[in-house]
Design a protein around this motif. Structure first.
Motif, short mmCIF file in Angstrom:
data_model
loop_
_atom_site.label_atom_id
_atom_site.label_comp_id
_atom_site.label_asym_id
_atom_site.label_seq_id
_atom_site.Cartn_x
_atom_site.Cartn_y
_atom_site.Cartn_z
N UNK A 21 0.85 -1.19 0.00
CA UNK A 21 0.00 0.00 0.00
C UNK A 21 0.89 1.25 0.00
N UNK A 22 0.79 2.03 -1.06
CA UNK A 22 1.64 3.22 -1.21
C UNK A 22 0.89 4.51 -0.90
N UNK A 58 10.83 1.34 -0.05
CA UNK A 58 11.48 0.52 -1.07
C UNK A 58 12.49 -0.43 -0.43
N UNK A 59 13.31 0.09 0.47
CA UNK A 59 14.33 -0.73 1.12
C UNK A 59 13.69 -1.83 1.97
N UNK A 60 12.63 -1.48 2.70
CA UNK A 60 11.96 -2.46 3.56
C UNK A 60 11.33 -3.58 2.75
N UNK A 61 10.62 -3.21 1.68
CA UNK A 61 9.94 -4.22 0.88
C UNK A 61 10.93 -5.10 0.12
N UNK A 90 6.76 0.42 -7.94
CA UNK A 90 6.94 -0.81 -8.72
C UNK A 90 8.26 -0.77 -9.49
N UNK A 91 8.56 0.34 -10.14
CA UNK A 91 9.79 0.46 -10.92
C UNK A 91 11.02 0.41 -10.02
N UNK A 95 13.93 -2.51 -9.75
CA UNK A 95 15.36 -2.20 -9.91
C UNK A 95 16.18 -2.84 -8.78
N UNK A 96 15.69 -2.70 -7.56
CA UNK A 96 16.39 -3.28 -6.41
C UNK A 96 16.46 -4.80 -6.50
#
Length: 215
Positions: A21-22, A58-61, A90-91, A95-96
């Motif tokens: 959820x963003x 982003x880092x957590x997910x 999503x992008x 990438x990560x």
């Protein structure tokens, strides 16, 4: 592991293994200059990822993704309309995960619907039905990350939105997709009438890969 990441809005959620959820992130829709753009636009990406909470999400997910290499996983990223925050996350997440060795595919469901609505035709009517999707799947399977995009000259990665394209434009009789282009480059190409003006020839490629903004 093959991972599919699908950005979407709240009204129509795809079937996924997990949804991110963003909606708590800063909303580009509230910024007048960003509102008409979508999350694929570098201006939107740079603005949203300049916020600490975005980078933390982003880092957590990314850290929650299993380290196993086999199997398949589908992740949804959700925001209100599916145009800004969910697309950027999503992008960036793709990438990560690609950097960590996963095979990642990204889809933006709401943006696909907008593109289809603008054309006034279904994907099948536009010659982009089942056969075309199968051709795209084969091209993605054979794709080597870093291969330059014919249109812009910048490298292409599976973590990006890539479209199957026809060397011989469909308007000129092309029937089989035989290469990949960045999705945005494929839209810029349109019917092929501007092929001699593509950025790769002018040596003015635009950056396509996700990058962290400098602090």
């Amino acid at each position: 592991m093959h991972i599919t990441i699908i950005s979407h809005g709240t009204k129509r959620a795809p079937r996924t293994n997990r949804t991110i959820d963003c909606r708590h992130l800063p909303n580009p829709h509230d910024v007048e200059a960003l509102r008409p753009r979508d999350g694929r636009d570098p201006m939107v990406t740079d603005w949203l990822t300049s916020h600490d909470e975005t980078r933390a999400l982003i880092a957590t997910e990314a850290s929650r993704i299993p380290t196993i290499t086999a199997g398949q996983l589908t992740i949804g990223t959700m925001c209100s309309a599916g145009r800004h925050r969910s697309v950027v996350i999503a992008e960036a997440l793709a990438h990560e995960l690609t950097a960590r060795g996963h095979d990642v595919e990204v889809r933006h469901s709401c943006l696909e619907e907008v593109d289809m609505a603008k054309s006034g035709k279904t994907t099948t009517e536009r010659g982009l039905g089942w056969d075309h999707q199968q051709q795209r799947a084969r091209l993605l399977k054979l794709h080597v990350d870093g291969t330059p995009c014919w249109w812009c000259g910048e490298p292409m990665y599976r973590s990006q939105a890539l479209d199957a394209d026809h060397t011989q434009a469909r308007s000129n009789g092309g029937r089989k997709a035989d290469r990949l282009l960045h999705a945005s480059c494929n839209r810029s190409r349109q019917k092929g009438e501007r092929d001699d003006q593509r950025p790769a020839l002018r040596r003015l490629p635009a950056a396509r890969a996700f990058h962290w903004p400098e602090r």
